[in-house]
Design an enzyme around this catalytic site. Structure first.
Site, PDB file in Angstrom:
ATOM      1  N   ASP A  48       0.834  -1.203   0.000  1.00 40.56           N
ATOM      2  CA  ASP A  48       0.000   0.000   0.000  1.00 40.56           C
ATOM      3  C   ASP A  48       0.868   1.251   0.000  1.00 40.56           C
ATOM      4  OD1 ASP A  48      -2.980   1.102   0.942  1.00 40.56           O
ATOM      5  OD2 ASP A  48      -1.329   2.288   1.755  1.00 40.56           O
ATOM      6  N   TYR A  53       3.036   9.864  -0.399  1.00 39.57           N
ATOM      7  CA  TYR A  53       4.182   9.256   0.293  1.00 39.57           C
ATOM      8  C   TYR A  53       5.508   9.516  -0.426  1.00 39.57           C
ATOM      9  CZ  TYR A  53       0.463   6.451   2.533  1.00 39.57           C
ATOM     10  OH  TYR A  53      -0.670   6.026   3.200  1.00 39.57           O
ATOM     11  N   LYS A  78      -3.067   5.984  -3.930  1.00 43.18           N
ATOM     12  CA  LYS A  78      -4.140   6.921  -3.572  1.00 43.18           C
ATOM     13  C   LYS A  78      -3.929   8.268  -4.239  1.00 43.18           C
ATOM     14  CE  LYS A  78      -3.703   4.846   1.011  1.00 43.18           C
ATOM     15  NZ  LYS A  78      -2.270   4.482   0.906  1.00 43.18           N
ATOM     16  N   HIS A 111      -7.732   9.677  -1.060  1.00 45.44           N
ATOM     17  CA  HIS A 111      -6.977   9.705   0.195  1.00 45.44           C
ATOM     18  C   HIS A 111      -7.752  10.365   1.343  1.00 45.44           C
ATOM     19  CE1 HIS A 111      -2.487   9.307   1.409  1.00 45.44           C
ATOM     20  NE2 HIS A 111      -3.268   9.082   2.448  1.00 45.44           N
TER      21      HIS A 111
END
Length: 275
Positions: A48, A53, A78, A111
């Protein structure tokens, strides 16, 4: 309830998703390569990530270097808050796909429920889903009212709601709603960044079963039928986190852990987050 690391749950569109995986929240790009490889080498089949990120390239590199066939791995990403909107989401998806070096995603999530935008974002995700660019679509950090609003104006039901979930935030109302609506609940920050390890109930059960506090909590997730994706950057911890399928908590023990709920978040409340 899954009984092995590679066991899957069936999403409401028929797609099978591993019930346990690796999260890589804000892991450094190069570290993500090794973390993903370590997870896949130890039997994980779900990874994931997210555009926020900033490690999708590392995740993709780790997948390629692992030698595990792409079709055996379930990959989630996401769309971030400043990427939301119809056209913006379509562009964000292509960016994520390019960074990951993939032809398709297994799961794509909104998200956060950005007010005034998540409906248009969802329409774009429905388009991606209908075109076969992603096998399933879902959301993250949605309260019940967000889900109700989304589903009242959509053609495709979310398969997953990924939320902060741990014994201090057991989200019973949301969990019950998702179960009734056939939406899988997925836990991010299942270990509350280690802040649960000294809870007497957790420590007592760790001693009883000869397990770590983390393993007790992750087992609680599994027995509550919640998909879980603990984060770690250490190979031994990645392996250890998944070593939870050789014991079973009693119903009373699951209830005792659930009773630790304080409605305490480490992250933002989806009704008041900084968009």
């Amino acid at each position: 309830m899954i009984e092995h690391l590679q066991d899957t749950v069936t999403l409401n569109n028929g797609v099978k998703m591993p019930g346990f995986g690796l999260g890589v929240y804000k892991v450094d790009e190069e570290v993500a390569v090794d973390s993903v490889k370590a997870a896949l080498e130890n039997g994980y089949r779900s990874i994931d990530t997210a555009s926020f990120y900033n490690n999708e390239k590392g995740v993709g590199k780790g997948i390629r270097e692992s030698g595990v066939p792409r079709e055996e791995i379930f990959i989630t990403s996401k769309v971030w808050n400043d990427e939301q909107g119809y056209e913006e989401t379509l562009e964000a998806f292509e960016r994520s796909l390019e960074k990951l070096g993939l032809d398709y995603l297994d799961l794509y999530l909104i998200h956060w429920p950005v007010k005034g935008k998540y409906q248009d974002t969802w329409k774009a995700m429905e388009k991606l889903y209908n075109e076969g660019k992603v096998r399933a679509i879902g959301v993250s950090n949605f309260h019940v009212h967000h889900l109700q609003d989304l589903m009242s104006n959509s053609k495709v039901k979310p398969v997953v709601d990924q939320v902060e979930y741990h014994p201090h935030l057991s989200q019973e109302k949301l969990r019950a709603f998702c179960e009734e609506a056939d939406i899988k609940l997925e836990a991010w920050s299942p270990l509350k960044k280690g802040r649960l390890f000294d809870e007497p109930v957790i420590s007592e059960l760790a001693d009883k079963y000869g397990k770590t506090s983390a393993q007790i909590i992750l087992r609680w997730d599994v027995q509550n039928n919640v998909i879980t994706i603990p984060k770690s950057t250490h190979a031994h911890r990645i392996k250890e986190n998944a070593d939870i399928f050789d014991f079973t908590l009693t119903d009373e023990e699951v209830t005792r852990i659930s009773s630790l709920n304080k409605d305490d978040r480490t992250g933002k409340n989806p009704d008041s987050f900084d968009e």
